[in-house]
Design a protein around this motif. Sequence first.
Motif, PDB file in Angstrom:
ATOM      1  N   LYS A 167     -20.524   6.964  -9.473  1.00 21.84           N
ATOM      2  CA  LYS A 167     -19.835   8.174  -9.909  1.00 21.84           C
ATOM      3  C   LYS A 167     -18.899   8.695  -8.816  1.00 21.84           C
ATOM      4  N   SER A 168     -19.356   8.653  -7.566  1.00 19.25           N
ATOM      5  CA  SER A 168     -18.510   9.129  -6.464  1.00 19.25           C
ATOM      6  C   SER A 168     -17.310   8.204  -6.258  1.00 19.25           C
ATOM      7  N   MET A 169     -17.502   6.904  -6.477  1.00 18.91           N
ATOM      8  CA  MET A 169     -16.378   5.966  -6.369  1.00 18.91           C
ATOM      9  C   MET A 169     -15.310   6.296  -7.405  1.00 18.91           C
ATOM     10  N   LEU A 170     -15.740   6.515  -8.656  1.00 18.79           N
ATOM     11  CA  LEU A 170     -14.800   6.836  -9.725  1.00 18.79           C
ATOM     12  C   LEU A 170     -14.088   8.154  -9.444  1.00 18.79           C
ATOM     13  N   ARG A 171     -14.834   9.132  -8.923  1.00 21.43           N
ATOM     14  CA  ARG A 171     -14.243  10.428  -8.618  1.00 21.43           C
ATOM     15  C   ARG A 171     -13.160  10.307  -7.550  1.00 21.43           C
ATOM     16  N   ALA A 172     -13.431   9.480  -6.526  1.00 21.65           N
ATOM     17  CA  ALA A 172     -12.447   9.299  -5.454  1.00 21.65           C
ATOM     18  C   ALA A 172     -11.152   8.707  -5.999  1.00 21.65           C
ATOM     19  N   LEU A 173     -11.259   7.718  -6.870  1.00 19.61           N
ATOM     20  CA  LEU A 173     -10.064   7.084  -7.435  1.00 19.61           C
ATOM     21  C   LEU A 173      -9.312   8.036  -8.357  1.00 19.61           C
ATOM     22  N   LYS A 174     -10.037   8.827  -9.141  1.00 14.35           N
ATOM     23  CA  LYS A 174      -9.392   9.800 -10.024  1.00 14.35           C
ATOM     24  C   LYS A 174      -8.590  10.824  -9.221  1.00 14.35           C
ATOM     25  N   ASN A 175      -9.041  11.074  -7.980  1.00 15.42           N
ATOM     26  CA  ASN A 175      -8.354  12.018  -7.108  1.00 15.42           C
ATOM     27  C   ASN A 175      -7.262  11.359  -6.271  1.00 15.42           C
ATOM     28  N   GLY A 176      -6.921  10.105  -6.594  1.00 15.71           N
ATOM     29  CA  GLY A 176      -5.838   9.419  -5.900  1.00 15.71           C
ATOM     30  C   GLY A 176      -6.182   8.927  -4.511  1.00 15.71           C
ATOM     31  N   GLN A 177      -7.467   8.677  -4.250  1.00 16.61           N
ATOM     32  CA  GLN A 177      -7.898   8.212  -2.933  1.00 16.61           C
ATOM     33  C   GLN A 177      -7.930   6.681  -2.877  1.00 16.61           C
ATOM     34  N   ALA A 178      -8.098   6.156  -1.666  1.00 18.50           N
ATOM     35  CA  ALA A 178      -8.275   4.712  -1.465  1.00 18.50           C
ATOM     36  C   ALA A 178      -9.759   4.435  -1.231  1.00 18.50           C
ATOM     37  N   LEU A 179     -10.246   3.352  -1.818  1.00 17.54           N
ATOM     38  CA  LEU A 179     -11.665   3.006  -1.759  1.00 17.54           C
ATOM     39  C   LEU A 179     -11.817   1.530  -1.432  1.00 17.54           C
ATOM     40  N   TRP A 180     -12.543   1.225  -0.338  1.00 19.19           N
ATOM     41  CA  TRP A 180     -12.794  -0.178   0.036  1.00 19.19           C
ATOM     42  C   TRP A 180     -14.068  -0.651  -0.650  1.00 19.19           C
ATOM     43  N   TYR A 181     -13.981  -1.855  -1.283  1.00 20.32           N
ATOM     44  CA  TYR A 181     -15.119  -2.381  -2.043  1.00 20.32           C
ATOM     45  C   TYR A 181     -15.130  -3.900  -1.904  1.00 20.32           C
ATOM     46  N   ALA A 182     -16.281  -4.454  -1.521  1.00 18.99           N
ATOM     47  CA  ALA A 182     -16.414  -5.907  -1.358  1.00 18.99           C
ATOM     48  C   ALA A 182     -17.463  -6.428  -2.335  1.00 18.99           C
ATOM     49  N   PRO A 183     -17.071  -7.246  -3.322  1.00 23.02           N
ATOM     50  CA  PRO A 183     -17.995  -7.700  -4.362  1.00 23.02           C
ATOM     51  C   PRO A 183     -18.564  -9.102  -4.126  1.00 23.02           C
ATOM     52  N   PHE A 196       0.820  -1.199   0.000  1.00 27.98           N
ATOM     53  CA  PHE A 196       0.000   0.000   0.000  1.00 27.98           C
ATOM     54  C   PHE A 196       0.861   1.258   0.000  1.00 27.98           C
ATOM     55  N   GLU A 197       1.924   1.251   0.787  1.00 27.60           N
ATOM     56  CA  GLU A 197       2.799   2.420   0.856  1.00 27.60           C
ATOM     57  C   GLU A 197       3.416   2.733  -0.506  1.00 27.60           C
ATOM     58  N   LYS A 198       3.769   1.698  -1.265  1.00 27.18           N
ATOM     59  CA  LYS A 198       4.322   1.900  -2.605  1.00 27.18           C
ATOM     60  C   LYS A 198       3.310   2.581  -3.516  1.00 27.18           C
ATOM     61  N   ALA A 199       2.057   2.141  -3.439  1.00 24.45           N
ATOM     62  CA  ALA A 199       1.007   2.745  -4.261  1.00 24.45           C
ATOM     63  C   ALA A 199       0.796   4.211  -3.887  1.00 24.45           C
ATOM     64  N   ILE A 200       0.863   4.517  -2.607  1.00 24.18           N
ATOM     65  CA  ILE A 200       0.687   5.899  -2.159  1.00 24.18           C
ATOM     66  C   ILE A 200       1.836   6.771  -2.660  1.00 24.18           C
ATOM     67  N   ARG A 201       3.057   6.254  -2.590  1.00 23.19           N
ATOM     68  CA  ARG A 201       4.216   7.024  -3.081  1.00 23.19           C
ATOM     69  C   ARG A 201       4.098   7.333  -4.565  1.00 23.19           C
ATOM     70  N   GLN A 202       3.433   6.449  -5.299  1.00 24.21           N
ATOM     71  CA  GLN A 202       3.264   6.634  -6.740  1.00 24.21           C
ATOM     72  C   GLN A 202       1.995   7.413  -7.086  1.00 24.21           C
ATOM     73  N   ASP A 203       1.335   7.955  -6.038  1.00 25.34           N
ATOM     74  CA  ASP A 203       0.115   8.757  -6.222  1.00 25.34           C
ATOM     75  C   ASP A 203      -0.976   7.991  -6.961  1.00 25.34           C
ATOM     76  N   LYS A 204      -1.080   6.712  -6.678  1.00 24.17           N
ATOM     77  CA  LYS A 204      -2.106   5.896  -7.314  1.00 24.17           C
ATOM     78  C   LYS A 204      -3.426   5.963  -6.550  1.00 24.17           C
ATOM     79  N   GLY A 205      -4.502   5.827  -7.279  1.00 19.94           N
ATOM     80  CA  GLY A 205      -5.762   5.532  -6.638  1.00 19.94           C
ATOM     81  C   GLY A 205      -5.746   4.058  -6.271  1.00 19.94           C
ATOM     82  N   VAL A 206      -6.302   3.695  -5.127  1.00 23.65           N
ATOM     83  CA  VAL A 206      -6.234   2.312  -4.649  1.00 23.65           C
ATOM     84  C   VAL A 206      -7.631   1.764  -4.397  1.00 23.65           C
ATOM     85  N   VAL A 207      -7.944   0.639  -5.021  1.00 22.61           N
ATOM     86  CA  VAL A 207      -9.155  -0.105  -4.688  1.00 22.61           C
ATOM     87  C   VAL A 207      -8.757  -1.181  -3.690  1.00 22.61           C
TER      88      VAL A 207
END
Length: 306
Positions: free
Chosen positions: A182-198, A115-126
């Motif tokens: 739409k809000s989920m996609l917006r959060a990821l586009k802004n480089g946020q982390a989003l928890w999702y259970a399918p 997770f820390e690597k993804a944050i350093r790379q400014d990635k959005g995280v699912v």
Amino acid sequence: MDTYKLKARFIHPKYWFAWLGILALFLFSLLPYSTLLRLGRLLGRLSIPFAKKRFYTARRNIELCFPDLTPEQVDKKVKMNFEHTGIALFEMGMAWFWPAWRVRGLVSIRGIEHFEKAIRQDKGVVFLGAHFLTLEMGGRAAGLIHPSYAVYRKNSNEVLDYWFYWGRMRENKAMLDRKDFKSMLRALKNGQALWYAPDHDYGKHNSSVFAPFFNVKNANTVSGISTLARVKNTTVIPVFLKRLPNAKGYELVFKEPLQDFPSSDLVLDTTRINEQIELMIKECDEQYMWLHRRFKTRPEGEPSLY
């Protein structure tokens, strides 16, 4: 946010039972952790005679997923699952009312470097999650590391829905309705982390496909992870919280990010997601939410599995 404010109508008698339940959770949360574990296991065992349908559902799910188990082994797993379900009830109070230091003291972390690597790379995280019985504590523990967004399903009882929302917001940024894509996609586009259970069966709809899950060839599965992962610079990291034996607390586990994901094949992507959830479950299968009818939706022409 205005939806989640205390309202005068919450004092209506139809909500009194819910308020009593919240008060009980708060009072029990003051007890030592080891005591809460014992009470949870006892509550789970005592509830079995009053939850025959749930017992059957859990038994059937485990039979379908682990066909090599003997009937005695299946029954043992179901009883353990009920014990962990009882613990989960008390964990709601722990997750909602405990101070941060008390939660941190019980949680160890594995794989945080992914997770820390993804944050350093400014990635959005699912955060690829699953419906474990540690759900409430898992959300609180993960939020203490990195406040994020989470997807949830509204409760029909307004008072309980209020407390579920604010309890889960102790450390996190926002709770998003599972239909608010739409809000989920917006959060990821802004480089946020989003928890999702399918991994729950919500019936046939446009965002679900049939994919293998353990030994069940066609498990109706929400395909949203594949769609979310298509947001530019987004990665998918499986995450779950498991209870450790002997009252030693919890382990928050971050797995390696999915590689070469998503693909152009929605069923293949969903199959890979289910495989990741299987790996999580195998680490602590007694802590999974087997009481849910995971395989209730069948392909056209197939008989019910229950």
